[in-house]
Design a protein around this motif. Structure first.
Motif, PDB file in Angstrom:
ATOM      1  N   HIS A 234      32.212  46.683  45.513  1.00 29.95           N
ATOM      2  CA  HIS A 234      32.841  47.148  44.280  1.00 29.95           C
ATOM      3  C   HIS A 234      34.277  46.635  44.180  1.00 29.95           C
ATOM      4  O   HIS A 234      34.816  46.090  45.144  1.00 29.95           O
ATOM      5  N   LYS A 235      34.878  46.836  42.997  1.00 32.45           N
ATOM      6  CA  LYS A 235      36.137  46.132  42.730  1.00 32.45           C
ATOM      7  C   LYS A 235      37.305  46.549  43.645  1.00 32.45           C
ATOM      8  O   LYS A 235      38.263  45.805  43.777  1.00 32.45           O
ATOM      9  N   ASP A 236      37.202  47.724  44.257  1.00 28.82           N
ATOM     10  CA  ASP A 236      38.278  48.151  45.163  1.00 28.82           C
ATOM     11  C   ASP A 236      38.038  47.680  46.594  1.00 28.82           C
ATOM     12  O   ASP A 236      38.910  47.828  47.458  1.00 28.82           O
TER      13      ASP A 236
ATOM     14  N   ALA B 154      35.758  44.429  47.858  1.00 29.65           N
ATOM     15  CA  ALA B 154      34.728  43.412  47.620  1.00 29.65           C
ATOM     16  C   ALA B 154      34.772  42.337  48.698  1.00 29.65           C
ATOM     17  O   ALA B 154      35.812  41.712  48.924  1.00 29.65           O
TER      18      ALA B 154
ATOM     19  N   THR C  23      38.753  41.127  47.350  1.00 27.44           N
ATOM     20  CA  THR C  23      39.263  42.212  46.495  1.00 27.44           C
ATOM     21  C   THR C  23      40.498  41.770  45.699  1.00 27.44           C
ATOM     22  O   THR C  23      40.542  41.906  44.480  1.00 27.44           O
TER      23      THR C  23
ATOM     24  N   LEU D 228      39.801  38.872  42.926  1.00 30.59           N
ATOM     25  CA  LEU D 228      38.903  39.046  41.778  1.00 30.59           C
ATOM     26  C   LEU D 228      39.534  38.589  40.463  1.00 30.59           C
ATOM     27  O   LEU D 228      38.952  37.800  39.727  1.00 30.59           O
ATOM     28  N   GLU D 229      40.742  39.079  40.191  1.00 33.82           N
ATOM     29  CA  GLU D 229      41.388  38.776  38.908  1.00 33.82           C
ATOM     30  C   GLU D 229      41.836  37.323  38.819  1.00 33.82           C
ATOM     31  O   GLU D 229      42.017  36.788  37.734  1.00 33.82           O
TER      32      GLU D 229
ATOM     33  N   VAL E 165      35.798  37.448  37.100  1.00 26.83           N
ATOM     34  CA  VAL E 165      35.608  38.610  37.978  1.00 26.83           C
ATOM     35  C   VAL E 165      34.116  38.884  38.180  1.00 26.83           C
ATOM     36  O   VAL E 165      33.652  39.157  39.282  1.00 26.83           O
ATOM     37  N   GLU E 166      33.381  38.806  37.070  1.00 30.61           N
ATOM     38  CA  GLU E 166      31.980  39.245  37.072  1.00 30.61           C
ATOM     39  C   GLU E 166      31.131  38.578  38.144  1.00 30.61           C
ATOM     40  O   GLU E 166      30.434  39.234  38.906  1.00 30.61           O
TER      41      GLU E 166
ATOM     42  N   LEU F  37      31.975  39.882  41.503  1.00 31.87           N
ATOM     43  CA  LEU F  37      31.507  41.263  41.704  1.00 31.87           C
ATOM     44  C   LEU F  37      29.984  41.328  41.843  1.00 31.87           C
ATOM     45  O   LEU F  37      29.468  42.086  42.651  1.00 31.87           O
TER      46      LEU F  37
ATOM     47  N   ALA G  76      29.381  40.511  45.311  1.00 36.62           N
ATOM     48  CA  ALA G  76      30.068  41.304  46.338  1.00 36.62           C
ATOM     49  C   ALA G  76      29.047  42.055  47.190  1.00 36.62           C
ATOM     50  O   ALA G  76      28.067  42.595  46.662  1.00 36.62           O
TER      51      ALA G  76
END
Ligand code: HEM
Length: 126
Positions: free
Chosen positions: A15-17, A19, A31, A34-35, A41-42, A45, A48
């Protein structure tokens, strides 16, 4: 020392927190990437917690991308769970420290030949 992870341990980091992805048996914590991922991002994720070797290879990531990913390496998959490597490092990232006679000659031969001709010309003219 390299930290070792089981594939099960990585599965939870999806998950995004938190990854993490696996590419060729190396574990990357993405983590904070991602950005910044140019591919979005997708896609990161979605992968991940999984082995993303095939996806990473199929995208045809550049040499820069391969170097960049090493910033996020946190360890490797335990020996018993390692898979076949499918996205080998290319020569530019893998063999850059190798010194071969062929390599040295291809770099030094043209300037040396030029210097030899210049010396002969100098001796001949003066
Ligand atoms: C730490 C790992 C990764 C790094 C450092 C990374 C880096 C990059 C970079 C720099 C690009 C821009 C194009 C290039 O220079 O190749 C890119 C594009 C892309 N990446 Fe990644 N990437 C990573 C992991 C992944 C993974 C695991 C996937 C798929 C599962 C993926 C899918 C994509 C896609 C779909 C694009 C867009 C390609 C396009 O627009 O043609 N990336 N990535």
């Amino acid at each position: 020392m390299t930290q070792l992870f089981t594939r099960k341990e990585i599965e939870e980091r999806n998950h995004k927190d938190n990854a993490a992805i696996i590419i060729d048996n190396v574990v990357y914590d993405v983590t904070r990437f991602l950005e910044d991922h140019p591919g979005g991002v997708e896609v990161l994720l979605d992968n991940a917690g999984k082995d993303a070797s095939r996806c990473f290879r199929d995208v045809g990531h550049s040499e820069d991308a391969k170097l960049w990913r090493s910033e996020f390496k946190i360890g490797e998959v335990v020996k018993e769970e390692q898979w076949e490597i499918i996205c080998q490092e290319t020569e530019t990232t893998q063999g850059r420290d190798e010194l071969t006679l062929e390599g040295l000659l291809s770099v030094w031969l043209p300037p040396l030949a030029f210097a030899a001709v210049a010396v002969v010309a100098y001796i001949y003219l003066f």
